[in-house]
Design an enzyme around this catalytic site. Structure first.
Site, PDB file in Angstrom:
ATOM      1  NE  ARG A 296      -4.533   1.398   1.991  1.00 21.13           N
ATOM      2  CZ  ARG A 296      -4.330   2.014   0.854  1.00 21.13           C
ATOM      3  NH1 ARG A 296      -5.214   1.893  -0.114  1.00 21.13           N
ATOM      4  NH2 ARG A 296      -3.249   2.736   0.660  1.00 21.13           N
TER       5      ARG A 296
ATOM      6  CB  CYS B 178      -0.981  -0.025   1.173  1.00 17.55           C
ATOM      7  SG  CYS B 178      -0.210   0.014   2.806  1.00 17.55           S
TER       8      CYS B 178
ATOM      9  CG  ASP C 165      -5.280   4.845   2.792  1.00 17.98           C
ATOM     10  OD1 ASP C 165      -5.230   4.512   4.001  1.00 17.98           O
ATOM     11  OD2 ASP C 165      -4.303   5.276   2.167  1.00 17.98           O
TER      12      ASP C 165
HETATM   13  P1  4NP Z   1      -1.687   2.910   4.092  1.00 18.26           P
HETATM   14  O1  4NP Z   1      -2.275   4.318   4.623  1.00 18.26           O
HETATM   15  O2  4NP Z   1      -1.194   3.163   2.678  1.00 18.26           O
HETATM   16  O3  4NP Z   1      -2.875   1.983   4.109  1.00 18.26           O
HETATM   17  O4  4NP Z   1      -0.585   2.496   5.040  1.00 18.26           O
HETATM   18  C1  4NP Z   1      -1.543   5.506   4.569  1.00 18.26           C
HETATM   19  C2  4NP Z   1      -0.572   5.753   5.519  1.00 18.26           C
HETATM   20  C3  4NP Z   1       0.117   6.956   5.489  1.00 18.26           C
HETATM   21  C4  4NP Z   1      -0.174   7.891   4.520  1.00 18.26           C
HETATM   22  C5  4NP Z   1      -1.148   7.639   3.568  1.00 18.26           C
HETATM   23  C6  4NP Z   1      -1.829   6.440   3.591  1.00 18.26           C
HETATM   24  N1  4NP Z   1       0.498   9.137   4.509  1.00 18.26           N
HETATM   25  O5  4NP Z   1       0.094  10.047   3.753  1.00 18.26           O
HETATM   26  O6  4NP Z   1       1.503   9.312   5.241  1.00 18.26           O
END
Ligand code: 4NP
Length: 149
Positions: A16, A10, A115
Site C-alpha cells: 500500500r 504501511c 491491505d
Molecule cells: P503492506 O502489506 O503493509 O501494504 O505492505 C503487507 C505486506 C507484508 C505483510 C503484511 C502486509 N506481512 O505480513 O509480511
C-alpha cells in the site's frame, strides 16, 4: 530546499505505501514523497508484484529497485507529514514516534485502506489510494493558499 516532505507508511512497505508513494508522485512534483514500513518484516524486499502490476496497468512510473525500509528516528524527525495507510499503522506510528513529533502523524483517509496482502484485491486498494492521494493533494494546496507552512 523548502519542499514539504511526505512519507506514506504501511505494515510491510511493499503493497500500500509504495502504491501511495508513486501514485502521489504521478500527480505532483511539489513535494518530497517517500514510503516506509512500521515493521521490519519485509526489510530489503521489492515492491509486491500486485502493486507493480497496478503501476503497469495504469502507466504509473515507479522505481522498480525500491525496497522496503522501516521508519527510523531520523524519519520521524525529517518528514513533515507521516501518513499511516490504516488505523493500525497510525496506532503503531503513535507508539514508535518520539513525543516531539506526534503532531506529524496523520491518517491517509477516514477509512483504512484495505491491505491487499490479505484481501488479494489490488484494484480496490488502487481505487482507495487514488482517491486518498487526490484528497491529500487538495488539502496540501488549500493549506498553502492559507499561508501555513
Ligand atoms: P503492506 O502489506 O503493509 O501494504 O505492505 C503487507 C505486506 C507484508 C505483510 C503484511 C502486509 N506481512 O505480513 O509480511
Amino acid at each position: 530546499n523548502g519542499m514539504k516532505k511526505l512519507v506514506f507508511v504501511c505494515l510491510g512497505n511493499i503493497c500500500r505505501s509504495p502504491m501511495a508513494e508513486f501514485v502521489m508522485k504521478s500527480m505532483t512534483n511539489k513535494y518530497e514523497i517517500e514510503s516506509r514500513a512500521t515493521s521490519s518484516w519485509e526489510h530489503g524486499n521489492p515492491i509486491h508484484k500486485g502493486t507493480q502490476g497496478i503501476f503497469h496497468e495504469y502507466q504509473i512510473p515507479y522505481d522498480k529497485h525500491k525496497t522496503s525500509l522501516q521508519m527510523t528516528r531520523e524519519d520521524f524527525e525529517s518528514f513533515d507529514y507521516i501518513i499511516g495507510m490504516d488505523a493500525s499503522n497510525v496506532s503503531d506510528l503513535r507508539q514508535m514516534c518520539p513525543v516531539d513529533f506526534q503532531d506529524k502523524i496523520y491518517s491517509f483517509a477516514p477509512e483504512s485502506v484495505p491491505d491487499p496482502w490479505y484481501t488479494g484485491d489490488f484494484e480496490e486498494t488502487y481505487l482507495r489510494v487514488q482517491q486518498g492521494c487526490q484528497t491529500w493533494l487538495n488539502y496540501l494546496e488549500k493549506e498553502e493558499e492559507h499561508g501555513k507552512d
